[in-house]
Motif scaffolding. Structure first.
Motif, mmCIF file in Angstrom:
data_model
loop_
_atom_site.group_PDB
_atom_site.id
_atom_site.type_symbol
_atom_site.label_atom_id
_atom_site.label_comp_id
_atom_site.label_asym_id
_atom_site.label_seq_id
_atom_site.Cartn_x
_atom_site.Cartn_y
_atom_site.Cartn_z
ATOM 1 N N TYR A 1 0.833 -1.190 0.000
ATOM 2 C CA TYR A 1 0.000 0.000 0.000
ATOM 3 C C TYR A 1 0.875 1.249 0.000
ATOM 4 O O TYR A 1 2.079 1.199 0.240
ATOM 5 C CB TYR A 1 -0.973 0.003 1.181
ATOM 6 N N LEU A 2 0.248 2.371 -0.306
ATOM 7 C CA LEU A 2 0.928 3.657 -0.387
ATOM 8 C C LEU A 2 0.423 4.579 0.713
ATOM 9 O O LEU A 2 -0.759 4.527 1.084
ATOM 10 C CB LEU A 2 0.681 4.318 -1.745
ATOM 11 N N GLN A 3 1.310 5.423 1.218
ATOM 12 C CA GLN A 3 0.934 6.453 2.182
ATOM 13 C C GLN A 3 1.530 7.788 1.744
ATOM 14 O O GLN A 3 2.609 7.835 1.153
ATOM 15 C CB GLN A 3 1.431 6.098 3.584
ATOM 16 N N PHE A 4 0.816 8.855 2.051
ATOM 17 C CA PHE A 4 1.305 10.195 1.717
ATOM 18 C C PHE A 4 2.329 10.623 2.764
ATOM 19 O O PHE A 4 2.079 10.523 3.970
ATOM 20 C CB PHE A 4 0.143 11.185 1.659
ATOM 21 N N SER A 5 3.457 11.112 2.292
ATOM 22 C CA SER A 5 4.546 11.447 3.211
ATOM 23 C C SER A 5 4.169 12.590 4.140
ATOM 24 O O SER A 5 4.571 12.600 5.310
ATOM 25 C CB SER A 5 5.808 11.796 2.423
ATOM 26 N N PRO B 1 -3.370 7.436 -6.825
ATOM 27 C CA PRO B 1 -3.293 6.909 -8.192
ATOM 28 C C PRO B 1 -4.642 6.959 -8.896
ATOM 29 O O PRO B 1 -5.677 6.630 -8.313
ATOM 30 C CB PRO B 1 -2.838 5.464 -7.976
ATOM 31 N N ALA B 2 -4.629 7.367 -10.155
ATOM 32 C CA ALA B 2 -5.840 7.488 -10.959
ATOM 33 C C ALA B 2 -5.439 7.433 -12.427
ATOM 34 O O ALA B 2 -4.266 7.617 -12.772
ATOM 35 C CB ALA B 2 -6.576 8.787 -10.655
ATOM 36 N N ILE B 3 -6.387 7.229 -13.282
ATOM 37 C CA ILE B 3 -6.081 7.198 -14.701
ATOM 38 C C ILE B 3 -5.556 8.563 -15.147
ATOM 39 O O ILE B 3 -6.072 9.603 -14.746
ATOM 40 C CB ILE B 3 -7.314 6.773 -15.533
ATOM 41 N N GLY B 4 -4.488 8.552 -15.936
ATOM 42 C CA GLY B 4 -3.862 9.795 -16.368
ATOM 43 C C GLY B 4 -4.314 10.225 -17.753
ATOM 44 O O GLY B 4 -4.957 9.466 -18.491
ATOM 45 N N ALA C 1 -6.476 14.171 -12.195
ATOM 46 C CA ALA C 1 -5.678 14.479 -11.011
ATOM 47 C C ALA C 1 -5.296 15.952 -10.990
ATOM 48 O O ALA C 1 -5.423 16.631 -9.960
ATOM 49 C CB ALA C 1 -4.431 13.604 -10.975
ATOM 50 N N SER C 2 -4.844 16.475 -12.126
ATOM 51 C CA SER C 2 -4.460 17.887 -12.185
ATOM 52 C C SER C 2 -5.663 18.799 -12.029
ATOM 53 O O SER C 2 -5.569 19.870 -11.404
ATOM 54 C CB SER C 2 -3.751 18.180 -13.518
ATOM 55 N N THR C 3 -6.794 18.402 -12.582
ATOM 56 C CA THR C 3 -8.010 19.202 -12.444
ATOM 57 C C THR C 3 -8.436 19.290 -10.983
ATOM 58 O O THR C 3 -8.781 20.363 -10.473
ATOM 59 C CB THR C 3 -9.139 18.627 -13.311
ATOM 60 N N ASN C 4 -8.396 18.163 -10.274
ATOM 61 C CA ASN C 4 -8.746 18.182 -8.849
ATOM 62 C C ASN C 4 -7.715 18.942 -8.034
ATOM 63 O O ASN C 4 -8.065 19.620 -7.054
ATOM 64 C CB ASN C 4 -8.917 16.759 -8.332
ATOM 65 N N HIS D 1 0.483 21.890 1.022
ATOM 66 C CA HIS D 1 -0.332 20.922 1.751
ATOM 67 C C HIS D 1 -0.972 19.878 0.832
ATOM 68 O O HIS D 1 -1.812 19.092 1.283
ATOM 69 C CB HIS D 1 -1.441 21.639 2.527
ATOM 70 N N ILE D 2 -0.591 19.881 -0.446
ATOM 71 C CA ILE D 2 -1.178 18.939 -1.407
ATOM 72 C C ILE D 2 -0.082 18.040 -1.961
ATOM 73 O O ILE D 2 0.905 18.520 -2.513
ATOM 74 C CB ILE D 2 -1.877 19.668 -2.567
ATOM 75 N N GLU D 3 -0.258 16.738 -1.803
ATOM 76 C CA GLU D 3 0.685 15.760 -2.335
ATOM 77 C C GLU D 3 -0.014 14.944 -3.418
ATOM 78 O O GLU D 3 -1.164 14.521 -3.240
ATOM 79 C CB GLU D 3 1.174 14.844 -1.215
ATOM 80 N N VAL D 4 0.671 14.732 -4.535
ATOM 81 C CA VAL D 4 0.081 14.047 -5.686
ATOM 82 C C VAL D 4 0.898 12.798 -6.005
ATOM 83 O O VAL D 4 2.131 12.852 -6.080
ATOM 84 C CB VAL D 4 0.028 14.969 -6.915
ATOM 85 N N ALA D 5 0.202 11.677 -6.219
ATOM 86 C CA ALA D 5 0.891 10.412 -6.463
ATOM 87 C C ALA D 5 1.564 10.363 -7.825
ATOM 88 O O ALA D 5 2.622 9.758 -7.984
ATOM 89 C CB ALA D 5 -0.103 9.257 -6.345
#
Length: 297
Positions: free
Chosen positions: A11-15, A188-191, A246-249, A262-266
């Motif tokens: 699994y992944l976690q945000f740093s 993670p999401a479709i790019g 992802a970029s839109t959000n 305060h925003i981290e992107v996978a």
């Protein structure tokens, strides 16, 4: 993001969430579960009529919560409708928290227990929030000042309806959260590399069209139009229109008042990485779902 593994479960976690010891979270890959192809293997979506075996799905859900050291019997989720509705979990209201139990499928549901929305928030401790994904954008939110957690399901329809903006507004209205205090993680999401869409989708974002049902709220339409990230990829026989959800959000989070720090992107495309994540588009609809989990134990 940080790669984590416990046994065979990855699994992944945000740093930037690691600084908060009272917060537990994870976005899970598809490995290490019980399901068989095409749902192999850590799938969290099942059906009594068709789809993955329910016993496998329940075992996967229990394994996921065990991996995060969370109580198996207390986990709330939503029926996603690809809109901008925001639900707030409150123990005083009728809520099913048996997401990781067989009763979730075998016990009859009461109408008041069904919460249809695409974002869930809570201040309650001892409850895990869970939403499942397969290309749509998982957006995890945490306000350490007011102790609020939330998960947003950002499909293209929900994004065009400004579900992220609606969620940040609800955090302020219900809990007194200030956008500058909120931390966000975009999973993670479709790019745009893989997500071809029609011109009608672009027109719904730019306001040339509106949804027949639940149209984008008027006070969000400008932000939706200005946040949208589209591109065109030349192909041999046509120009392919793509949307970057992802970029839109991310842009909508900035417009809501969050700090970019305060925003981290996978930056992980689920369609490009079908070996690690379920992808509805990449696997032609015959696939499972991976979960995002948040809790304040």
């Amino acid at each position: 993001m940080i790669d984590q593994q416990r046994g065979h479960v990855c699994y992944l976690q945000f740093s930037h969430f690691q600084q908060f010891p009272t917060l537990t979270h994870g976005i899970f890959q598809r490995h290490g579960g019980y399901s068989e192809a095409p749902y192999a293997s850590l799938n969290t979506l099942g059906s009594l009529k068709n789809g993955d075996n329910i016993a496998h799905v329940v075992s996967n859900r229990q394994l996921i919560l065990h991996t995060l050291d969370l109580p198996k019997q207390h986990c709330a989720t939503l029926w996603n409708i690809h809109g901008a509705d925001v639900a707030v979990f409150d123990r005083k209201q009728p809520w099913r928290t048996d997401w990781a139990n067989t009763s979730y499928y075998t016990q009859a549901w009461q109408a008041e227990e069904i919460h249809k929305a695409d974002a869930i928030l809570t201040q309650e401790r001892g409850i895990a929030l869970a939403l499942s994904f397969a290309d749509c954008v998982p957006i995890l939110l945490y306000d350490p000042v007011q102790a609020v957690i939330g998960i947003v399901h950002g499909g293209w329809r929900g994004t065009a309806r400004a579900v992220v903006l609606a969620t940040i507004e609800t955090m302020g209205e219900r809990f007194g959260s200030r956008p500058q205090d909120v931390y966000a993680g975009i999973g993670p999401a479709i790019g745009a590399c893989c997500y071809e869409v029609s011109e009608a989708v672009q027109q719904l974002f730019n306001g040339a069209l509106q949804f027949d049902d639940a149209p984008t709220h008027e006070h969000h339409r400008k932000a939706v139009r200005e946040s949208a990230v589209f591109s065109t990829v030349p192909l041999p026989h046509k120009a392919s229109l793509r949307v970057d959800l992802a970029s839109t959000n991310y842009n909508q989070l900035l417009m809501a008042g969050l700090s970019p720090q305060h925003i981290e992107v996978a930056h992980i495309c689920t369609c490009c990485h079908k070996d690690d994540f379920f992808s509805h588009r990449g696997e032609h609809g015959k696939t499972g779902r991976f979960p995002a989990i948040m809790a304040m134990p």
